[in-house]
Enzyme design. Structure first.
Site, PDB file in Angstrom:
ATOM      1  CB  THR C  91      -0.771  -0.047   1.196  1.00  0.00           C
ATOM      2  OG1 THR C  91      -1.693  -1.087   1.087  1.00  0.00           O
ATOM      3  CG2 THR C  91      -1.617   1.338   1.183  1.00  0.00           C
ATOM      4  CE  LYS C 167      -4.767  -1.393   0.962  1.00  0.00           C
ATOM      5  NZ  LYS C 167      -5.583  -2.182   1.924  1.00  0.00           N
ATOM      6  CE  LYS C 236       1.113   3.658   4.910  1.00  0.00           C
ATOM      7  NZ  LYS C 236       1.396   2.227   4.378  1.00  0.00           N
TER       8      LYS C 236
END
Lengths: 289, 289, 289, 289
Positions: C91, C167, C236
């Protein structure tokens, strides 16, 4: 003093004019040529390295990338001749300022962060408010330069990045004031009260300060060109504030609202309008835009 | 003039003192007894009805409920003796002001909305800024009273509720300024800069206005008692602003942030602190509270 | 297929197990040693370069910095032996994915972005949902690997960064669901309804889906350890989403709220708790934390 | 059972049909005539009072004002004939439910709050999820009615207003899900990914639940008419949630974002579109609306 000046945008040119007026000897350099035109008395040099020497070097560049490019990637701190101190006056990130402080310390060049509050005409008049942080001894040596450019220098101790944090906090408050006026005007208009009338009252009473009067006048007149402070630069400063806030664990919901509003403004073509155009977002959202 | 005054809180008492100083004859009434103590020269009457007559009646009550209770539920407009005009100076909702305007019109009593900006000491000095809207002829008759209480009267036309909208817009901007200072201080503290130092700079330069200086001083000193303007009353004003905004289709994201912050402040026991205690929320959220 | 696998965190180990189960030949490498323990059948190699070759190389690293360090700074694309394709499953930011696509194109190595949805146990079972974008031909060759690791591969065309955008959008929605549950529970508790009872109803009816059931169970039990998905990693991802949104001019007010809440959570010591601990912020703000 | 039913909107008609199907004897009344057409087997009565008697009375009205008007202002609880219990199934404020509980207690009529989740077709099928709170004994007596209308009844104890709080919490989560999808789609579109493709993936995996599938399908198709759940009714529910949250000291930043977005949607003409049209706000803000 014998000083080099890098960065001749509207702010930089005004600051150079103030330095010259006070009798300083100024070598100037700008990435794109021609920027020095009209700065009578300044010595135009051919490279950043020639400006980055003497008793002091001053930088006043647009953003992190420009400053990093000139100073770090340009290798200025590795040169044989280096300035007695570096007065770094650009509005940059706290993180870059921290990096620069470390790099300068290794290179043995005192680094002072000294971002400013004031528009180009204030710089021209030598009436800026200068936020200053850096080693005491170097700040003392820089005093004649600071005095030439500013109405007042506000000291924030020896750690340079703090001055940058203060500058970002100030710009955050400034843009918050614009957003508050924008929402208040949309609210007033919804109730049949012209925004200009509301602002006439408030910016002459409770909010009778430069920021509210200046940006309030633009909002009241619905006039956002020519820009004094480009909206996209304001968006950059909010981004830097949010990053610096996250780095020290501080949520800033107002800054988050500003971020979303500024992105919306840019998505509607106002990136190069004056920052006051943020107020148009509130009008548009209420169907009156 | 021969005037009745209803509502002797700290603001009301100051306003009555100003009226007396200018030679007006004032009958005063307050729901709870004893509030008139020290108002030498005023005539204390036994009922709201005795105050609500004469050349003019002035109301200065805490909120919608109090005003509605005295005027509407108290049946004052159905009385035999009614005032020459009603100067409604409380900070109330736009919706109630609209209702009152209609009710007064049916009763044949001119209704003027005239909320004020200024703290109790400013009221005492007769230096308030008065936001005024109502029928021209009635406003002209009320001029001597407005002049006695205010430094300046800001006219907003014949539709009374507009003055209330303006007052709410002003309080929204005021509380937004506090929130902006609170976030900016939390941000500065996170970077090692005392909030007091940040505010010293900003409230003496860009933000050198009464609101920033006044509330900024409280935040800088982290001192929120005794309250000048109770936080819970500020929360009420934000609620009224949000309702009035929704009624005319205006989103107000800053006001929404204020709402959430004020609720959080009250949930942590600060309802009766000064409004500036909103700044504690930013500190707490960043783990420094 | 003959495949190299870089990154043996909990997710990576599960994915390797699935590949081995399907009969693929897997060379594994991890920055810190010992991570390969228990992966019977895998060949542990000594350097990232030895893993980055063969028919395909797969990377599953923690963040932009880790991936950039191994691939770009490690110079893997300059090596003599290079893989038939690179299946990049971490990711990461949309911006890094764009950079990597360009770098791989210059190096002649097909680059496929294939981030996944699913927790470690789902990876172990080979039941991930894989978001896949990259050159058609390369994706076709990677099919046996995707089939081994995933329940289903969702194709998003030839431009790799789009898979990373998808994503991030998914993780944004996931964290939004947690925040919504957190606020709803604080609200319910304020009205005397246990959050667990509220969630029992809602996650078995309107919101009967894996995300709500999984995180809802943690919130209902007020149990955030051990973490399945670390809160700081969620923070994040929100940061990456906000950056990618700003890059294409999209305001995201919910994401902004998440950002502020996650920073607050980390400022109160919950960085390494499960992401569901974001719900504690709503409780704390309402004085029940 | 012998039951009166007040309120024949789309939901109410479906519920009456379910009651009739299970063999209950239903007297129906609606403010506007003609609403009972097609409800074969129901007895149409001429006044609310004739419906508000028998073993049980059920109300299913649009909002606080309608319920207050019929029950309180209509004086139904002062009548000679009163029902064995009142099953109050409208989505109303927690505050009104508290008032009604008190009024009913004084009148000696057991009051059960039983708002529902489900669209009109679900009501028609007798498959609603019913949130139920009220005196145990009365709830037990109401069981045959609840079973006729619902797939399941979720009990929340004896204090009626809790059921209303739960209903508002559920609607808040539902509208949050729409906002999250709206922002995610704007984000995806900005990166070249059709929102429909993003939602196809997410609503079939992590978010495979009725709310996401139903509203997601509308957003994917950009189709908001005819409305299943009017956007302005959703705005009303968010307002009720925010009021009820403030009453118990709970900040709800997501609900605040929803409020602002829904006002913006209505200001742009979407008040009578389906609630899913909230997603258009995210598109418009990003310049793609």
């Amino acid at each position: 003093m014998d000083v080099g000046f890098i960065g001749l945008g509207r702010m930089g040119r005004g600051m150079v004019a103030s330095l010259l007026r006070d009798g300083h000897k100024v070598r100037v350099w700008n990435r794109s040529a021609g920027a020095a035109e009209g700065l009578d008395g300044a010595t135009v040099v051919e490279s950043a390295a020639e400006a980055f020497r003497g008793e002091a070097a001053i930088t006043m560049l647009a953003d992190d990338a420009a400053l990093r490019s000139v100073i770090v990637e340009g290798g200025l701190l590795d040169g044989a001749e280096r300035p007695g101190l570096h007065l770094s006056m650009s509005t940059i990130s706290v993180a870059l300022s921290r990096d620069l402080a470390a790099i300068h310390a290794r290179a043995g060049v005192p680094y002072i962060a000294a971002p400013v509050f004031g528009r180009p005409n204030v710089a021209e008049a030598g009436e800026l408010n200068i936020v200053c942080a850096g080693p005491d001894e170097a700040v003392a040596r820089a005093a004649p330069l600071l005095d030439a450019m500013g109405a007042k220098t506000w000291p924030f101790g020896p750690e340079a990045p703090r001055a940058n944090a203060v500058k970002l906090a100030g710009n955050f408050m400034l843009i918050s004031a614009i957003e508050a006026m924008g929402e208040a005007c949309a609210f007033a208009e919804g109730h049949g009260v012209p925004g200009a009338d509301l602002l006439d009252l408030l910016t002459n009473t409770l909010f009778a300060s430069p920021v509210y009067k200046g940006y309030g006048a633009s909002i009241a007149a619905n006039r956002y060109e020519p820009p004094g402070f480009n909206l996209k630069l304001g968006a950059k400063d909010v981004r830097l504030a949010l990053q610096a806030a996250e780095a020290v664990g501080v949520p800033m919901p107002f800054a988050s609202v500003l971020r979303d509003g500024l992105i919306e403004a840019m998505a509607h073509g106002d990136a190069d309008k004056d920052l006051a155009a943020l107020a148009k977002v509130s009008a548009r959202r209420s169907g009156r835009g």
